[in-house]
Design a protein around this motif. Structure first.
Motif, PDB file in Angstrom:
ATOM      1  N   GLN A  89      35.001  31.494 126.613  1.00 32.52           N
ATOM      2  CA  GLN A  89      34.047  30.670 125.876  1.00 32.52           C
ATOM      3  C   GLN A  89      34.103  29.188 126.247  1.00 32.52           C
ATOM      4  OE1 GLN A  89      31.766  32.202 123.653  1.00 32.52           O
ATOM      5  NE2 GLN A  89      32.636  33.924 124.792  1.00 32.52           N
ATOM      6  N   LEU A  90      35.267  28.709 126.665  1.00 31.65           N
ATOM      7  CA  LEU A  90      35.383  27.297 127.000  1.00 31.65           C
ATOM      8  C   LEU A  90      34.832  26.975 128.383  1.00 31.65           C
ATOM      9  CD1 LEU A  90      38.864  26.290 125.527  1.00 31.65           C
ATOM     10  CD2 LEU A  90      36.590  25.812 124.617  1.00 31.65           C
ATOM     11  N   GLN A  91      34.508  27.986 129.172  1.00 24.84           N
ATOM     12  CA  GLN A  91      33.880  27.747 130.471  1.00 24.84           C
ATOM     13  C   GLN A  91      32.370  27.763 130.278  1.00 24.84           C
ATOM     14  OE1 GLN A  91      35.237  29.758 133.993  1.00 24.84           O
ATOM     15  NE2 GLN A  91      37.369  29.755 133.311  1.00 24.84           N
ATOM     16  N   ASN A  92      31.776  26.606 130.362  1.00 25.71           N
ATOM     17  CA  ASN A  92      30.347  26.499 130.090  1.00 25.71           C
ATOM     18  C   ASN A  92      29.754  25.271 130.748  1.00 25.71           C
ATOM     19  OD1 ASN A  92      30.514  24.187 128.104  1.00 25.71           O
ATOM     20  ND2 ASN A  92      31.744  25.696 126.992  1.00 25.71           N
ATOM     21  N   VAL A  93      28.440  25.236 130.770  1.00 27.43           N
ATOM     22  CA  VAL A  93      27.702  24.055 131.195  1.00 27.43           C
ATOM     23  C   VAL A  93      26.666  23.770 130.120  1.00 27.43           C
ATOM     24  CG1 VAL A  93      26.112  25.490 132.563  1.00 27.43           C
ATOM     25  CG2 VAL A  93      26.210  23.025 132.958  1.00 27.43           C
ATOM     26  N   ARG A  94      26.476  22.512 129.801  1.00 30.33           N
ATOM     27  CA  ARG A  94      25.447  22.158 128.827  1.00 30.33           C
ATOM     28  C   ARG A  94      24.861  20.792 129.203  1.00 30.33           C
ATOM     29  NH1 ARG A  94      31.181  21.902 127.418  1.00 30.33           N
ATOM     30  NH2 ARG A  94      31.524  20.045 126.156  1.00 30.33           N
ATOM     31  N   LEU A  95      23.605  20.636 128.870  1.00 24.24           N
ATOM     32  CA  LEU A  95      22.905  19.403 129.203  1.00 24.24           C
ATOM     33  C   LEU A  95      22.219  18.836 127.975  1.00 24.24           C
ATOM     34  CD1 LEU A  95      20.958  18.252 132.182  1.00 24.24           C
ATOM     35  CD2 LEU A  95      19.730  18.308 129.998  1.00 24.24           C
ATOM     36  N   SER A  96      22.304  17.525 127.852  1.00 23.44           N
ATOM     37  CA  SER A  96      21.594  16.826 126.782  1.00 23.44           C
ATOM     38  C   SER A  96      20.993  15.549 127.346  1.00 23.44           C
ATOM     39  CB  SER A  96      22.544  16.484 125.624  1.00 23.44           C
ATOM     40  OG  SER A  96      23.543  15.573 126.053  1.00 23.44           O
ATOM     41  N   PHE A  97      20.059  14.970 126.620  1.00 23.17           N
ATOM     42  CA  PHE A  97      19.532  13.673 127.010  1.00 23.17           C
ATOM     43  C   PHE A  97      19.080  12.923 125.768  1.00 23.17           C
ATOM     44  CE2 PHE A  97      16.091  16.787 127.737  1.00 23.17           C
ATOM     45  CZ  PHE A  97      15.148  16.351 126.831  1.00 23.17           C
ATOM     46  N   ILE A  98      19.058  11.607 125.883  1.00 22.49           N
ATOM     47  CA  ILE A  98      18.592  10.731 124.818  1.00 22.49           C
ATOM     48  C   ILE A  98      17.637   9.711 125.429  1.00 22.49           C
ATOM     49  CG2 ILE A  98      20.643  11.000 123.363  1.00 22.49           C
ATOM     50  CD1 ILE A  98      21.655   8.330 124.491  1.00 22.49           C
TER      51      ILE A  98
END
Length: 210
Positions: A89-98
């Motif tokens: 579960q700790l192996q992940n990719v995520r993207l956010s922007f503001i």
């Protein structure tokens, strides 16, 4: 997340490359108006991707990256797209922007100050020790990126991450890949492919009215 519409409302076109092919999803069409977003086909939609990876391209928000083909999409709070390992579960990719009024990461403070502030003030919680392993700047197709590798250590566990930031389209993008520190040495090369693949591109919209 912006990857796939979760309701019957129409959404802007999204293109996902799967095994070398391009799959189009949804085109925004409303009464009396057609909105089209254009990006360079060769650079963002139909380029070769590494073996055992899939590409995620969001034309609405102007970014793309690849992720391991055996990962699955999931919801990550306050993020616009995310994929994770099915078992770790700790192996992940995520993207956010503001939103931002800056045009480029060079409009921010010096690179070292930006990275220090992000790691120590935003990504770490009060009981975590931080260690920045390395910082790199690169430029691709006229867009500038800061990539940094760092470790966050808590009393009960430790995690290591790559984060890459960029600015385009009035957005401050942040993509992060992570793994449990004990798995990092084995996972690092695979995750480096993900972070190195991240690209932003300009969105150009034309509105046609009846």
């Amino acid at each position: 997340m912006n990857s796939v519409a979760q309701n019957p409302e129409p959404t802007p076109e999204l293109v996902v490359q799967v095994n070398g092919g391009c799959e189009k999803r949804s085109l925004l069409m409303t009464t009396g108006m057609l909105a089209l977003s254009f990006i360079p086909t060769s650079s963002a939609l139909c380029k070769e991707i590494p073996e055992n990876y899939m590409e995620f391209v969001d034309k609405q928000d102007g970014y793309s990256y690849v992720y391991p083909s055996d990962w699955k999409e999931f919801d990550f709070t306050a993020h616009h797209s995310a994929f994770k390992d099915r078992y770790l579960q700790l192996q992940n990719v995520r993207l956010s922007f503001i939103p931002t009024d800056k045009n480029d990461i060079h409009d921010l403070d010096p690179m070292e100050n930006v990275v220090q502030d992000l790691v120590n003030k935003l990504y770490a919680v009060p009981n975590q020790a931080t260690f920045i392993k390395g910082i790199q700047e690169r430029s691709v197709d006229g867009k500038n990126y800061y990539t940094f590798e760092y470790n966050l250590t808590s009393p009960n566990f430790s995690v290591t991450r790559f984060t890459i930031i960029a600015i385009a389209n009035g957005k401050y993008y942040t993509l992060t890949v992570s793994a449990n520190d004990r798995k990092w040495r084995r996972a690092r090369n695979k995750l480096k492919v993900v972070v190195d693949s991240f690209k932003v591109f300009e969105i150009y919209s034309l509105l046609y009215w009846n």
